[in-house]
Design a protein around this motif. Sequence first.
Motif, PDB file in Angstrom:
ATOM      1  N   ARG A  40       0.859  -1.187   0.000  1.00  0.00           N
ATOM      2  CA  ARG A  40       0.000   0.000   0.000  1.00  0.00           C
ATOM      3  C   ARG A  40       0.891   1.230   0.000  1.00  0.00           C
ATOM      4  NH1 ARG A  40      -2.935   1.312   4.176  1.00  0.00           N
ATOM      5  NH2 ARG A  40      -4.649   2.116   2.978  1.00  0.00           N
ATOM      6  N   TYR A  41       0.625   2.133  -0.910  1.00  0.00           N
ATOM      7  CA  TYR A  41       1.370   3.377  -0.999  1.00  0.00           C
ATOM      8  C   TYR A  41       0.403   4.533  -0.728  1.00  0.00           C
ATOM      9  CZ  TYR A  41       4.671   0.374  -3.428  1.00  0.00           C
ATOM     10  OH  TYR A  41       5.536  -0.645  -3.758  1.00  0.00           O
ATOM     11  N   GLY A  42       0.347   4.927   0.534  1.00  0.00           N
ATOM     12  CA  GLY A  42      -0.464   6.070   0.938  1.00  0.00           C
ATOM     13  C   GLY A  42       0.479   7.093   1.534  1.00  0.00           C
ATOM     14  N   GLU A  43       0.166   7.555   2.738  1.00  0.00           N
ATOM     15  CA  GLU A  43       1.084   8.463   3.422  1.00  0.00           C
ATOM     16  C   GLU A  43       2.394   7.758   3.727  1.00  0.00           C
ATOM     17  OE1 GLU A  43      -0.469  10.629   6.735  1.00  0.00           O
ATOM     18  OE2 GLU A  43      -2.374  10.977   5.710  1.00  0.00           O
ATOM     19  N   THR A  44       2.314   6.467   4.009  1.00  0.00           N
ATOM     20  CA  THR A  44       3.496   5.635   4.204  1.00  0.00           C
ATOM     21  C   THR A  44       3.318   4.361   3.381  1.00  0.00           C
ATOM     22  OG1 THR A  44       2.537   4.519   6.110  1.00  0.00           O
ATOM     23  CG2 THR A  44       3.883   6.465   6.560  1.00  0.00           C
ATOM     24  N   GLU A  45       4.406   3.664   3.163  1.00  0.00           N
ATOM     25  CA  GLU A  45       4.343   2.390   2.437  1.00  0.00           C
ATOM     26  C   GLU A  45       4.177   1.278   3.455  1.00  0.00           C
ATOM     27  OE1 GLU A  45       7.132  -0.455  -0.384  1.00  0.00           O
ATOM     28  OE2 GLU A  45       7.818   1.536   0.144  1.00  0.00           O
ATOM     29  N   THR A  46       3.186   0.417   3.230  1.00  0.00           N
ATOM     30  CA  THR A  46       2.983  -0.741   4.100  1.00  0.00           C
ATOM     31  C   THR A  46       2.813  -1.980   3.249  1.00  0.00           C
ATOM     32  OG1 THR A  46       0.588  -0.380   4.182  1.00  0.00           O
ATOM     33  CG2 THR A  46       1.887   0.580   5.962  1.00  0.00           C
ATOM     34  N   MET A  47       3.173  -3.114   3.815  1.00  0.00           N
ATOM     35  CA  MET A  47       2.988  -4.397   3.157  1.00  0.00           C
ATOM     36  C   MET A  47       2.168  -5.266   4.095  1.00  0.00           C
ATOM     37  SD  MET A  47       6.892  -4.717   1.856  1.00  0.00           S
ATOM     38  CE  MET A  47       7.522  -3.781   3.239  1.00  0.00           C
ATOM     39  N   GLU A  48       1.133  -5.903   3.553  1.00  0.00           N
ATOM     40  CA  GLU A  48       0.262  -6.684   4.418  1.00  0.00           C
ATOM     41  C   GLU A  48      -0.490  -7.746   3.624  1.00  0.00           C
ATOM     42  OE1 GLU A  48      -2.505  -3.898   6.101  1.00  0.00           O
ATOM     43  OE2 GLU A  48      -3.078  -3.130   4.141  1.00  0.00           O
ATOM     44  N   TRP A  49      -0.926  -8.764   4.354  1.00  0.00           N
ATOM     45  CA  TRP A  49      -1.793  -9.783   3.771  1.00  0.00           C
ATOM     46  C   TRP A  49      -3.238  -9.323   3.908  1.00  0.00           C
ATOM     47  CZ3 TRP A  49      -0.400 -13.877   0.990  1.00  0.00           C
ATOM     48  CH2 TRP A  49       0.914 -14.336   1.090  1.00  0.00           C
ATOM     49  N   LYS A  50      -4.009  -9.516   2.863  1.00  0.00           N
ATOM     50  CA  LYS A  50      -5.439  -9.227   2.868  1.00  0.00           C
ATOM     51  C   LYS A  50      -6.186 -10.481   2.441  1.00  0.00           C
ATOM     52  CE  LYS A  50      -6.060  -4.777   3.486  1.00  0.00           C
ATOM     53  NZ  LYS A  50      -6.849  -4.306   4.582  1.00  0.00           N
ATOM     54  N   LYS A  51      -7.332 -10.717   3.053  1.00  0.00           N
ATOM     55  CA  LYS A  51      -8.188 -11.813   2.583  1.00  0.00           C
ATOM     56  C   LYS A  51      -8.781 -11.412   1.244  1.00  0.00           C
ATOM     57  CE  LYS A  51      -9.985 -12.963   7.096  1.00  0.00           C
ATOM     58  NZ  LYS A  51     -11.243 -13.155   7.823  1.00  0.00           N
ATOM     59  N   LYS A  52      -8.955 -12.370   0.377  1.00  0.00           N
ATOM     60  CA  LYS A  52      -9.587 -12.070  -0.908  1.00  0.00           C
ATOM     61  C   LYS A  52     -11.001 -11.545  -0.708  1.00  0.00           C
ATOM     62  CE  LYS A  52      -7.030 -15.205  -3.900  1.00  0.00           C
ATOM     63  NZ  LYS A  52      -7.139 -16.385  -4.793  1.00  0.00           N
ATOM     64  N   THR A  53     -11.628 -11.910   0.394  1.00  0.00           N
ATOM     65  CA  THR A  53     -13.002 -11.477   0.665  1.00  0.00           C
ATOM     66  C   THR A  53     -13.074 -10.102   1.325  1.00  0.00           C
ATOM     67  OG1 THR A  53     -12.959 -12.666   2.767  1.00  0.00           O
ATOM     68  CG2 THR A  53     -13.887 -13.838   0.858  1.00  0.00           C
ATOM     69  N   ASP A  54     -11.923  -9.524   1.738  1.00  0.00           N
ATOM     70  CA  ASP A  54     -11.929  -8.176   2.317  1.00  0.00           C
ATOM     71  C   ASP A  54     -12.481  -7.189   1.305  1.00  0.00           C
ATOM     72  OD1 ASP A  54     -10.870  -9.125   4.675  1.00  0.00           O
ATOM     73  OD2 ASP A  54      -8.847  -8.343   4.312  1.00  0.00           O
ATOM     74  N   SER A  55     -13.256  -6.238   1.788  1.00  0.00           N
ATOM     75  CA  SER A  55     -13.938  -5.321   0.870  1.00  0.00           C
ATOM     76  C   SER A  55     -13.076  -4.116   0.502  1.00  0.00           C
ATOM     77  CB  SER A  55     -15.260  -4.852   1.464  1.00  0.00           C
ATOM     78  OG  SER A  55     -15.028  -4.107   2.628  1.00  0.00           O
ATOM     79  N   ILE A  56     -13.340  -3.610  -0.683  1.00  0.00           N
ATOM     80  CA  ILE A  56     -12.772  -2.367  -1.191  1.00  0.00           C
ATOM     81  C   ILE A  56     -13.962  -1.522  -1.618  1.00  0.00           C
ATOM     82  CG2 ILE A  56     -11.359  -1.287  -2.983  1.00  0.00           C
ATOM     83  CD1 ILE A  56      -9.811  -3.920  -3.185  1.00  0.00           C
ATOM     84  N   HIS A  57     -14.033  -0.304  -1.116  1.00  0.00           N
ATOM     85  CA  HIS A  57     -15.167   0.557  -1.461  1.00  0.00           C
ATOM     86  C   HIS A  57     -15.209   0.835  -2.962  1.00  0.00           C
ATOM     87  CE1 HIS A  57     -18.170   3.670  -1.336  1.00  0.00           C
ATOM     88  NE2 HIS A  57     -17.331   4.496  -1.940  1.00  0.00           N
ATOM     89  N   ASP A  58     -14.051   1.203  -3.547  1.00  0.00           N
ATOM     90  CA  ASP A  58     -14.036   1.527  -4.977  1.00  0.00           C
ATOM     91  C   ASP A  58     -12.669   1.235  -5.576  1.00  0.00           C
ATOM     92  OD1 ASP A  58     -14.927   2.418  -7.435  1.00  0.00           O
ATOM     93  OD2 ASP A  58     -14.934   4.535  -6.900  1.00  0.00           O
ATOM     94  N   ILE A  59     -12.641   0.575  -6.704  1.00  0.00           N
ATOM     95  CA  ILE A  59     -11.431   0.392  -7.496  1.00  0.00           C
ATOM     96  C   ILE A  59     -11.493   1.463  -8.568  1.00  0.00           C
ATOM     97  CG2 ILE A  59     -10.106  -1.136  -9.001  1.00  0.00           C
ATOM     98  CD1 ILE A  59     -11.553  -3.507  -7.569  1.00  0.00           C
ATOM     99  N   LEU A  60     -10.695   2.508  -8.396  1.00  0.00           N
ATOM    100  CA  LEU A  60     -10.775   3.655  -9.287  1.00  0.00           C
ATOM    101  C   LEU A  60     -10.113   3.388 -10.637  1.00  0.00           C
ATOM    102  CD1 LEU A  60      -9.877   6.299  -6.617  1.00  0.00           C
ATOM    103  CD2 LEU A  60     -12.141   5.819  -7.529  1.00  0.00           C
ATOM    104  N   GLU A  61      -8.968   2.691 -10.598  1.00  0.00           N
ATOM    105  CA  GLU A  61      -8.224   2.566 -11.847  1.00  0.00           C
ATOM    106  C   GLU A  61      -7.166   1.476 -11.745  1.00  0.00           C
ATOM    107  OE1 GLU A  61      -5.712   5.601 -14.757  1.00  0.00           O
ATOM    108  OE2 GLU A  61      -6.373   6.288 -12.795  1.00  0.00           O
ATOM    109  N   LEU A  62      -7.019   0.702 -12.811  1.00  0.00           N
ATOM    110  CA  LEU A  62      -5.877  -0.179 -13.016  1.00  0.00           C
ATOM    111  C   LEU A  62      -4.850   0.663 -13.749  1.00  0.00           C
ATOM    112  CD1 LEU A  62      -4.274  -2.833 -13.337  1.00  0.00           C
ATOM    113  CD2 LEU A  62      -5.708  -3.323 -15.332  1.00  0.00           C
TER     114      LEU A  62
END
Length: 89
Positions: A40-62
């Motif tokens: 994840r590249y936001g204010e800081t860079e983080t690396m993490e495992w996410k479940k495939k079923t975890d929700s994302i509000h919006d996928i803006l762009e590939l």
Amino acid sequence: MFSYALLEPGCYYLVQEKENEPVVMIHVSVVSDYCMYVHRYGETETMEWKKKTDSIHDILELLSDNVVREWQEVYNSSEGTYDYEEGEE
């Protein structure tokens, strides 16, 4: 509402994970049967495992390869810009 299961490994996306949160860029690095390892590249860079079923509000762009390359140039050139002690030039 979307889920991480829609994302492809090796790709960069601009997403909004929750409503009214800032947009972040994520890169899917590894995919297992039930989870995904993402950067994840936001204010800081983080690396993490996410479940495939975890929700994302919006996928803006590939992001295209060209946009990723341009972003990497900017990101890498600004790394360490603020990592100096007072009195150093």
